[in-house]
Design an enzyme around this catalytic site. Structure first.
Site, mmCIF file in Angstrom:
data_model
loop_
_atom_site.group_PDB
_atom_site.id
_atom_site.type_symbol
_atom_site.label_atom_id
_atom_site.label_comp_id
_atom_site.label_asym_id
_atom_site.label_seq_id
_atom_site.Cartn_x
_atom_site.Cartn_y
_atom_site.Cartn_z
ATOM 1 N N CYS A 69 0.798 -1.233 0.000
ATOM 2 C CA CYS A 69 0.000 0.000 0.000
ATOM 3 C C CYS A 69 0.830 1.283 0.000
ATOM 4 C CB CYS A 69 -0.974 -0.008 1.163
ATOM 5 S SG CYS A 69 -0.281 -0.638 2.700
ATOM 6 N N HIS A 121 -1.715 6.807 3.600
ATOM 7 C CA HIS A 121 -0.304 6.653 3.943
ATOM 8 C C HIS A 121 0.461 7.861 3.387
ATOM 9 C CE1 HIS A 121 -1.159 2.794 5.458
ATOM 10 N NE2 HIS A 121 -0.628 2.027 4.533
#
Ligand SMILES: NC(=O)c1ccc[n+]([C@@H]2O[C@H](COP(=O)([O-])OP(=O)(O)OC[C@H]3O[C@@H](n4cnc5c(N)ncnc54)[C@H](OP(=O)(O)O)[C@@H]3O)[C@@H](O)[C@H]2O)c1
Length: 347
Positions: free
Chosen positions: A147, A240
């Site tokens: 990710c 993120h």
């Protein structure tokens, strides 16, 4: 035209995001759900702790969850399986003739498995030409990156033209990246944890080179950029963030870097794929952006935002990049992969 799809790991964080993203998908319709023996035989409503801020559709809630075995699953299967079991289960599905579009780390670094970001390395799908015959499979496996690697590799891809040499990244990763229930609240509330298990730093330092690499004579030649990664888990729900420094063989000016990001396009935009964001990388000029709470969900969570480009006194430049980890970094990434495969006649 509708293509029926299955979801392996349907009850997890990534599985839930698949279900939400398929709700209005013009091509793909959820017809099969698979998870562990703990969930098999239950309705999806009972098997899953639904954690998304959108209502669970009634038809999906009533669907029965199956054991993660090929049997009657549709040919196209998306996987959000826990990596402790994904290797064996995804392999069994591919062997049985399924096209497995996976989020798990197990096959990502195999030489004959595409590790795909369609805007960056859509041509790596050519690895499929030999995969099935070499492995004795009737189907195949295609993967999307870790990710945080999706965000990082997308931010670096347009910079390859300047002779990308080295890069250092420190990540600030959301709790949804750890699945559900994930990190205990006691450990993460009001805290920063400077460690993420499962070899997170090593994944960043290896997957990125494969993604940025060039396809030559049927194999991927890794990009030579040397990467040093340090990861942290922070009390953020989704998104993120990476604080990134880079050096180049010939240092471009800042305007050229921003132009490279803003003008970057790939196959999904050229082909008008349903999940393609109009501009995959957007440079934000505000001095305090990007921020997960404000920017992670841009264009349905499929756009990577960058900002704060400035000279670095140690390396050449530093900047910040951000992306939605369960959408661009997981379910949305896999769906975009499958959309490209469909358009290229590979489903
Ligand atoms: N979260 C992210 O941001 C993210 C991003 C990129 C990639 N990934 C990767 O995607 C995968 C899923 O992540 P997640 O965050 O969704 O994890 P998660 O919330 O823990 O979900 C894991 C899923 O795997 C299933 N599972 C566990 N053991 C199983 C078994 N023995 N047989 C069959 N199914 C089993 C679970 O089913 P039960 O509910 O029945 O246990 C659940 O559906 C992982 O490989 C992860 O590394 C996650």
């Amino acid at each position: 035209m509708t293509i029926e799809v299955g979801i392996l790991g349907a009850t997890g964080m990534v599985g839930q995001q698949f279900i939400a993203l398929f709700e209005n998908h013009p091509w793909f319709r959820v017809a099969w759900l698979g998870a562990s023996e703990r969930s098999a035989g239950k309705s999806y409503r009972d098997a899953c702790a639904w954690r998304l801020p959108v209502p669970l559709r009634a038809d999906i809630a009533e669907m029965q969850v199956n054991a993660a075995e090929p049997s009657d699953a549709p040919r196209l299967v998306f996987s959000g399986l826990d990596s402790s079991v994904a290797g064996e289960i995804e392999g069994a599905f591919a062997k049985a003739g399924h096209v497995v579009v996976s989020n798990s780390r197990n096959y990502r670094m195999e030489a004959d498995v595409p590790l795909l970001i369609p805007e960056v390395n859509g041509d790596h799908l050519a690895l499929l030409k030999t995969q099935a015959s070499a492995r004795g499979w009737k189907g195949c496996i295609v993967t999307n990156p870790n990710c945080v690697v999706v965000v990082y590799a997308m931010a670096l891809a347009p910079l390859r033209q300047f002779g990308l040499k080295t890069s250092i990244i420190t990540t600030l990763q959301a709790i949804s990246g750890a699945g559900y229930p994930g990190v205990p609240s006691w450990d993460i509330l009001g805290n920063v944890v400077p460690f993420i298990g499962g070899g997170e730093e090593e994944k960043i330092e290896t997957e990125t080179n494969k993604i940025l690499g060039a396809l030559k004579h049927g194999t991927v030649e890794n990009h030579p950029v040397t990467i040093s990664a340090a990861v942290t888990r922070v009390p953020v729900h989704n998104g993120h963030t990476g604080s990134i420094s880079v050096t180049f063989t010939e240092r471009p000016d800042a305007e050229a870097i921003v132009a490279a990001w803003n003008s970057f396009r790939g196959k999904p935009q050229d082909l008008g794929l349903p999940s393609a964001p109009p501009q995959p990388i957007v440079y934000l000029t505000e001095p305090n952006r990007p921020q997960p709470a404000l920017d992670a969900s841009r264009d349905g969570g499929m756009t990577v935002t960058v900002g704060r480009l400035r000279r670095c006194p140690v390396l050449d430049y530093k900047f910040v990049a951000l992306g939605h980890n369960t959408i661009r970094g997981a379910a949305g990434a896999a769906i975009l992969n499958a959309e490209l495969m469909h358009r290229e006649g590979l489903l």
